[in-house]
Write a protein that holds these residues in place. Structure first.
Motif, PDB file in Angstrom:
ATOM      1  N   GLU A   1     -22.401 -24.976 -36.680  1.00  0.00           N
ATOM      2  CA  GLU A   1     -22.789 -25.721 -37.870  1.00  0.00           C
ATOM      3  C   GLU A   1     -21.933 -25.309 -39.062  1.00  0.00           C
ATOM      4  OE1 GLU A   1     -24.599 -28.415 -40.330  1.00  0.00           O
ATOM      5  OE2 GLU A   1     -24.633 -28.261 -38.137  1.00  0.00           O
TER       6      GLU A   1
ATOM      7  N   ARG B   1     -18.542 -26.917 -38.737  1.00  0.00           N
ATOM      8  CA  ARG B   1     -18.581 -28.336 -39.097  1.00  0.00           C
ATOM      9  C   ARG B   1     -18.623 -28.528 -40.604  1.00  0.00           C
ATOM     10  NH1 ARG B   1     -21.537 -28.588 -34.313  1.00  0.00           N
ATOM     11  NH2 ARG B   1     -23.483 -28.060 -35.360  1.00  0.00           N
ATOM     12  N   THR B   2     -19.458 -27.766 -41.284  1.00  0.00           N
ATOM     13  CA  THR B   2     -19.614 -27.987 -42.723  1.00  0.00           C
ATOM     14  C   THR B   2     -18.464 -27.405 -43.532  1.00  0.00           C
ATOM     15  OG1 THR B   2     -20.989 -25.995 -42.906  1.00  0.00           O
ATOM     16  CG2 THR B   2     -22.120 -28.087 -42.586  1.00  0.00           C
ATOM     17  N   GLN B   3     -17.921 -26.270 -43.084  1.00  0.00           N
ATOM     18  CA  GLN B   3     -16.900 -25.605 -43.881  1.00  0.00           C
ATOM     19  C   GLN B   3     -15.489 -26.075 -43.557  1.00  0.00           C
ATOM     20  OE1 GLN B   3     -17.446 -21.350 -43.697  1.00  0.00           O
ATOM     21  NE2 GLN B   3     -19.422 -21.431 -44.701  1.00  0.00           N
TER      22      GLN B   3
ATOM     23  N   GLU C   1     -15.935 -31.091 -42.386  1.00  0.00           N
ATOM     24  CA  GLU C   1     -16.280 -31.992 -43.486  1.00  0.00           C
ATOM     25  C   GLU C   1     -15.213 -31.956 -44.571  1.00  0.00           C
ATOM     26  OE1 GLU C   1     -20.236 -31.397 -44.901  1.00  0.00           O
ATOM     27  OE2 GLU C   1     -21.148 -31.684 -42.918  1.00  0.00           O
ATOM     28  N   GLU C   2     -14.695 -30.769 -44.874  1.00  0.00           N
ATOM     29  CA  GLU C   2     -13.622 -30.681 -45.866  1.00  0.00           C
ATOM     30  C   GLU C   2     -12.352 -31.358 -45.354  1.00  0.00           C
ATOM     31  OE1 GLU C   2     -12.920 -26.711 -47.099  1.00  0.00           O
ATOM     32  OE2 GLU C   2     -14.949 -26.414 -47.892  1.00  0.00           O
TER      33      GLU C   2
ATOM     34  N   ARG D   1     -12.144 -33.813 -43.255  1.00  0.00           N
ATOM     35  CA  ARG D   1     -12.310 -35.272 -43.259  1.00  0.00           C
ATOM     36  C   ARG D   1     -12.022 -35.843 -44.642  1.00  0.00           C
ATOM     37  NH1 ARG D   1     -14.169 -37.821 -38.917  1.00  0.00           N
ATOM     38  NH2 ARG D   1     -15.014 -39.579 -40.057  1.00  0.00           N
ATOM     39  N   GLN D   2     -12.352 -35.100 -45.681  1.00  0.00           N
ATOM     40  CA  GLN D   2     -12.014 -35.566 -47.020  1.00  0.00           C
ATOM     41  C   GLN D   2     -10.500 -35.617 -47.203  1.00  0.00           C
ATOM     42  OE1 GLN D   2     -14.289 -36.808 -49.238  1.00  0.00           O
ATOM     43  NE2 GLN D   2     -15.617 -36.518 -47.457  1.00  0.00           N
TER      44      GLN D   2
ATOM     45  N   PRO E   1     -14.575 -43.830 -42.636  1.00  0.00           N
ATOM     46  CA  PRO E   1     -14.866 -42.794 -41.636  1.00  0.00           C
ATOM     47  C   PRO E   1     -14.448 -43.187 -40.221  1.00  0.00           C
ATOM     48  CG  PRO E   1     -16.693 -43.003 -43.165  1.00  0.00           C
ATOM     49  CD  PRO E   1     -15.769 -44.146 -43.457  1.00  0.00           C
TER      50      PRO E   1
END
Length: 205
Positions: free
Chosen positions: A123, A126-128, A131-132, A134-135, A157
């Motif tokens: 997790e 994925r978040t660190q 998600e970054e 993907r930006q 997306p």
């Protein structure tokens, strides 16, 4: 020996020592693999005490994640060119190089493997990172929409998945090359899907 006080970043860490730890972990992973990275080994290679490392990180995966995140933020920020085709080719080539010819690729594979056995770490990854990243991956598309080069209703997306998904698939699954020819094919198919026509990459013969 009394511990020397360092003037480092805003968290009170010595920046030189922090960088030494990150580099040592990176080097050990490439040399010995994930199992060969230990806190003791990192401390010895970095020239710091184990207690110093444990004040900053809880485990070797925390160290590896930090070094990977810093490398990604530095190396994968997409640059702006004149057209969407140029933006995409440049960004996807940098991503491919980062994951295949850079030490960061070995770190990434190790982190992905560890995430399969540690849900909490998965997790965090994925978040660190994801998600970054993907930006960053969507930036060329967002700019193209602002320029009117892509329609405003593009599912960004989903478009990102179409562009970067095959790269990760080859890196993590098949091991097939992610070379310029493959990147050019991805970009060409994407442009054709939006009826933007053929755009020959610069320098191609």
């Amino acid at each position: 020996m009394a511990e020397q006080r360092h003037h480092g970043n805003r968290h009170g860490r010595s920046e030189d020592a922090r960088r030494a730890v990150l580099q040592a972990a990176d080097d050990l992973l490439v040399e010995k693999g994930f199992a060969g990275v230990t806190i003791e080994g990192v401390a010895s290679a970095a020239g710091v005490a184990k207690q110093t490392i444990y004040r900053w990180w809880g485990s070797k995966t925390d160290i590896l994640l930090d070094t990977f995140l810093e490398d990604a933020a530095r190396d994968l920020a997409p640059q702006e060119h004149e057209t969407l085709a140029e933006d995409l080719r440049a960004h996807l080539r940098r991503l491919a190089d980062f994951l295949t010819t850079n030490d960061a690729g070995a770190v990434f594979k190790a982190l992905i493997g560890h995430a399969q056995h540690d849900a909490a770490f998965g997790e965090r990854l994925r978040t660190q990172y994801l998600e970054e990243q993907r930006q960053r991956d969507r930036a060329p598309l967002d700019r193209a929409i602002e320029r009117g080069e892509l329609p405003a209703d593009v599912d960004v997306p989903a478009a990102v998945d179409l562009l970067v998904g095959p790269i990760y698939h080859r890196v993590l699954m098949t091991g097939d090359p992610v070379d310029d020819r493959f990147i050019d094919m991805l970009v060409e198919h994407f442009l054709l899907s939006y009826e933007l026509g053929h755009s020959e990459p610069r320098g191609s013969s």
